[in-house]
Design an enzyme around this catalytic site. Structure first.
Site, PDB file in Angstrom:
ATOM      1  N   GLU A 139       2.774  -0.727   4.289  1.00 45.13           N
ATOM      2  CA  GLU A 139       2.467   0.622   3.792  1.00 45.13           C
ATOM      3  C   GLU A 139       3.776   1.353   3.504  1.00 45.13           C
ATOM      4  O   GLU A 139       4.672   1.394   4.360  1.00 45.13           O
ATOM      5  CB  GLU A 139       1.695   1.431   4.841  1.00 45.13           C
ATOM      6  CG  GLU A 139       0.290   0.930   5.124  1.00 45.13           C
ATOM      7  CD  GLU A 139      -0.762   1.551   4.206  1.00 45.13           C
ATOM      8  OE1 GLU A 139      -0.391   2.283   3.262  1.00 45.13           O
ATOM      9  OE2 GLU A 139      -1.957   1.285   4.449  1.00 45.13           O
TER      10      GLU A 139
ATOM     11  N   HIS B 125       0.852  -1.194   0.000  1.00 44.58           N
ATOM     12  CA  HIS B 125       0.000   0.000   0.000  1.00 44.58           C
ATOM     13  C   HIS B 125       0.889   1.245   0.000  1.00 44.58           C
ATOM     14  O   HIS B 125       2.089   1.165   0.271  1.00 44.58           O
ATOM     15  CB  HIS B 125      -0.818   0.094   1.292  1.00 44.58           C
ATOM     16  CG  HIS B 125      -1.623  -1.096   1.652  1.00 44.58           C
ATOM     17  ND1 HIS B 125      -2.985  -1.129   1.506  1.00 44.58           N
ATOM     18  CD2 HIS B 125      -1.281  -2.296   2.190  1.00 44.58           C
ATOM     19  CE1 HIS B 125      -3.455  -2.293   1.944  1.00 44.58           C
ATOM     20  NE2 HIS B 125      -2.440  -3.024   2.364  1.00 44.58           N
TER      21      HIS B 125
ATOM     22  N   ASP C 162      -3.997   2.147  -4.734  1.00 46.98           N
ATOM     23  CA  ASP C 162      -2.613   2.155  -4.273  1.00 46.98           C
ATOM     24  C   ASP C 162      -1.945   0.788  -4.492  1.00 46.98           C
ATOM     25  O   ASP C 162      -2.651  -0.207  -4.558  1.00 46.98           O
ATOM     26  CB  ASP C 162      -2.545   2.588  -2.791  1.00 46.98           C
ATOM     27  CG  ASP C 162      -3.276   1.647  -1.838  1.00 46.98           C
ATOM     28  OD1 ASP C 162      -4.406   1.238  -2.157  1.00 46.98           O
ATOM     29  OD2 ASP C 162      -2.709   1.320  -0.788  1.00 46.98           O
TER      30      ASP C 162
ATOM     31  N   HIS D  31      -2.506  -3.269  -3.297  1.00 49.83           N
ATOM     32  CA  HIS D  31      -3.874  -3.181  -2.772  1.00 49.83           C
ATOM     33  C   HIS D  31      -4.886  -3.092  -3.909  1.00 49.83           C
ATOM     34  O   HIS D  31      -5.970  -3.673  -3.848  1.00 49.83           O
ATOM     35  CB  HIS D  31      -3.975  -1.941  -1.861  1.00 49.83           C
ATOM     36  CG  HIS D  31      -5.139  -1.970  -0.925  1.00 49.83           C
ATOM     37  ND1 HIS D  31      -5.473  -0.890  -0.148  1.00 49.83           N
ATOM     38  CD2 HIS D  31      -6.051  -2.945  -0.638  1.00 49.83           C
ATOM     39  CE1 HIS D  31      -6.558  -1.209   0.573  1.00 49.83           C
ATOM     40  NE2 HIS D  31      -6.911  -2.437   0.291  1.00 49.83           N
TER      41      HIS D  31
HETATM   42 ZN   LIG Z   1      -4.093   0.414   0.582  1.00 53.62          ZN
END
Ligand SMILES: [Zn+2]
Length: 174
Positions: A116, A34, A162, A152
């Site tokens: 992330e 992400h 993303d 994602h």
């Molecule tokens: Zn995401």
């Protein structure tokens, strides 16, 4: 950087335990990539960390209104300088994927690790982030076995975009 994992945590990484987690019901065989920045495109703050800890003050930016009541987390956040911050132990589910499907299986949180990158779908990621991500992926595969690596947007295509077009998949040793 030489990483290791002990008790499902990256040794040497900062760990801030997110309350947004649950027990796993399946083995890990997927990594979901992400990107996040709050506000979008603003990297020089701790807002993603605060979001994952349910500590983000939603009055700080008008764009945060949509985050009200959102309970999310990731296992790892990779900062712009490549440093790693952990929020959920790998043997627990982080709440990063939401409604999602991978190869016919729903609820990807149950069998995935969520990573992330501090970033935006509209901007390049840093070399330090790619280096840290590759080292992390190698370590995770050594610890938990082989796993696929997806964005994602691949597991929730109608909701999410993303990590976006600037993420260079050819730099990832998947
Ligand atoms: Zn995401």
């Amino acid at each position: 950087m030489s990483l290791s994992i002990k008790n499902h945590l990256i040794e040497g990484a900062e760990f801030f335990m997110s309350p947004n987690q649950s027990d796993r019901s399946e083995n890990i065989d997927l990594v979901v990539i992400h990107c996040i920045s709050l506000p979008e495109g603003s990297f020089d703050n701790d807002n993603p960390k605060k979001l994952f800890l349910n500590e983000l003050d939603l009055v700080n930016d008008s764009s945060f209104k949509s985050l009200e009541g959102l309970k999310v987390s990731a296992h790892i956040l990779i900062e712009r300088n490549g440093s790693l911050v952990q929020f959920v132990a790998f043997n627990k589910c982080a709440w990063h994927a939401g409604e999602s499907t991978y190869e016919g299986r729903d609820s990807c949180n149950e069998f995935s690790i969520g990573i992330e990158l501090k970033g935006s779908v509209k901007k390049e990621f840093t070399n330090e982030q790619y280096c840290a991500l590759n080292e992390l992926l190698a370590l995770l595969k050594k610890e938990y076995g082989d796993m696929d690596v997806v964005g994602h947007s691949e597991i929730a295509p109608n909701r999410k975009n993303d990590p976006g077009p600037y993420f260079k998949w050819d730099l990832i040793n998947a």
